[in-house]
Design a protein around this motif. Structure first.
Motif, short mmCIF file in Angstrom:
data_model
loop_
_atom_site.label_atom_id
_atom_site.label_comp_id
_atom_site.label_asym_id
_atom_site.label_seq_id
_atom_site.Cartn_x
_atom_site.Cartn_y
_atom_site.Cartn_z
N LEU A 35 0.92 -1.28 0.01
CA LEU A 35 0.07 -0.02 -0.08
C LEU A 35 1.00 1.26 0.08
O LEU A 35 0.49 2.39 -0.84
N ALA A 36 1.77 1.26 0.72
CA ALA A 36 2.88 2.35 0.65
C ALA A 36 3.54 2.78 -0.89
O ALA A 36 3.47 3.59 -1.22
N GLN A 37 3.72 1.86 -1.62
CA GLN A 37 4.10 1.68 -2.94
C GLN A 37 2.88 2.40 -3.61
O GLN A 37 3.19 3.06 -4.47
N ASP A 38 1.41 1.81 -3.42
CA ASP A 38 0.58 2.47 -4.20
C ASP A 38 0.53 4.01 -3.72
O ASP A 38 0.09 4.93 -4.64
N VAL A 39 0.72 4.34 -2.55
CA VAL A 39 0.51 5.86 -2.15
C VAL A 39 1.68 6.72 -2.97
O VAL A 39 1.43 7.61 -3.59
N PHE A 40 2.95 6.27 -3.18
CA PHE A 40 4.10 7.01 -3.90
C PHE A 40 3.70 6.67 -5.27
O PHE A 40 4.02 7.89 -6.15
N LEU A 41 3.26 5.78 -5.86
CA LEU A 41 2.68 5.79 -7.35
C LEU A 41 1.64 6.68 -7.54
O LEU A 41 1.95 7.63 -8.62
N ARG A 42 0.69 6.96 -6.70
CA ARG A 42 -0.10 7.97 -7.00
C ARG A 42 0.59 9.36 -6.93
O ARG A 42 0.15 10.42 -7.57
N LEU A 43 1.65 9.59 -5.74
CA LEU A 43 2.34 10.98 -5.86
C LEU A 43 2.99 10.89 -7.25
O LEU A 43 2.99 12.16 -7.56
N TYR A 44 3.60 9.97 -7.56
CA TYR A 44 4.28 10.10 -9.05
C TYR A 44 3.21 10.61 -10.08
O TYR A 44 3.62 11.49 -11.07
N ARG A 45 2.17 9.94 -10.11
CA ARG A 45 1.22 10.11 -11.30
C ARG A 45 0.56 11.48 -10.98
O ARG A 45 0.52 12.07 -12.16
N ASN A 46 0.25 11.84 -10.00
CA ASN A 46 -0.59 13.03 -9.73
C ASN A 46 -0.16 13.68 -8.63
O ASN A 46 -0.85 13.83 -7.45
N PRO A 47 0.97 14.50 -8.51
CA PRO A 47 1.46 15.00 -7.31
C PRO A 47 0.72 16.33 -6.91
O PRO A 47 -0.46 16.79 -7.80
N PRO A 48 0.48 16.51 -5.57
CA PRO A 48 -0.36 17.56 -5.41
C PRO A 48 0.31 19.05 -5.88
O PRO A 48 1.35 19.18 -6.20
N ASP A 49 -0.67 20.04 -5.78
CA ASP A 49 -0.17 21.42 -6.44
C ASP A 49 0.65 22.21 -5.56
O ASP A 49 1.75 22.96 -6.21
N LEU A 109 2.68 18.65 1.07
CA LEU A 109 3.16 17.24 0.60
C LEU A 109 2.64 16.44 1.79
O LEU A 109 2.25 15.28 1.59
N GLY A 110 3.07 16.81 2.86
CA GLY A 110 2.88 15.74 4.13
C GLY A 110 1.52 15.54 4.34
O GLY A 110 1.04 14.37 4.66
N ALA A 111 0.62 16.62 4.34
CA ALA A 111 -0.82 16.37 4.35
C ALA A 111 -1.33 15.40 3.47
O ALA A 111 -2.30 14.53 3.45
N TRP A 112 -0.88 15.72 2.13
CA TRP A 112 -1.44 14.97 0.98
C TRP A 112 -1.09 13.36 1.19
O TRP A 112 -1.99 12.74 0.88
N LEU A 113 0.08 13.40 1.68
CA LEU A 113 0.43 11.81 1.86
C LEU A 113 -0.23 11.12 2.89
O LEU A 113 -0.85 9.79 2.70
N HIS A 114 -0.66 11.90 3.69
CA HIS A 114 -1.42 11.43 4.92
C HIS A 114 -3.00 11.03 4.38
O HIS A 114 -3.42 10.12 4.95
N ARG A 115 -3.30 11.99 3.77
CA ARG A 115 -5.01 12.00 3.28
C ARG A 115 -4.84 10.55 2.36
O ARG A 115 -5.76 9.89 2.37
#
Length: 172
Positions: A37-51, A56-62
């Protein structure tokens, strides 16, 4: 936030991965699944990073929370389905074999013979009880008071046991 360089992403990954994984382990209590699941979180970050890079920390937590809850919902649904399947498959008994049918018939014949040897009142009280009648219904059928039914059943059961024991072949 745009992550154009893989080196920037690697730095973010190495900095935040332990925290994300630790939070997922605490949430779902499964270390192997938390790694995935942690890999999925970072995959989402890579594909669609926050503006906003500051968020970033809040986005990762959410995102990790959402992914963790989705995982737990999926696992609960799988457990319910498995329980239903086990219940369904467990309740489907195999059809009785010919031997089982014959043994059951012989047992029923033996019990009928033993019941025929009992006094009428004992036979009635046992048949009513094992036909699903309540004590009150048995009392009504036999014309006795409800508290007496327990005593009648006990005596009838004792007589039935004695009759069954007498008719059993003795092995020497």
């Amino acid at each position: 936030m745009k992550i154009p360089e893989s080196e920037i992403f690697q730095n973010i990954f190495y900095e935040h991965y332990p925290i994300v994984r630790r939070k997922l382990v605490a949430l779902i209590r499964d270390e192997a699944a938390a790694d995935d699941l942690a890999q999925d979180v970072f995959l989402r970050l890579y594909r669609n990073p926050p503006d906003d890079p500051a968020a970033l920390g809040a986005w990762l937590h959410r995102v990790l929370t959402r992914i963790g809850y989705d995982y737990m919902t999926k696992k609960a649904r799988e457990r319910r389905l498995q329980d239903k399947q086990e219940l369904f498959l467990g309740s489907e008994a195999a059809p009785p074999t010919g031997e089982d049918v014959m043994l059951r018939k012989l047992d029923q014949e033996d019990v009928r013979e033993w019941l025929d040897e009992l006094p009428e009142r004992d036979r009635q009280v046992l048949l009513l009880k094992y036909s699903g009648y309540s004590y009150a219904e048995i009392a009504g059928e036999l014309g006795v008071k409800a508290p007496v039914v327990g005593t009648l059943l006990n005596r009838a059961t004792t007589r039935l046991r004695k009759t069954a024991t007498k008719s059993q072949p003795q092995i020497d």
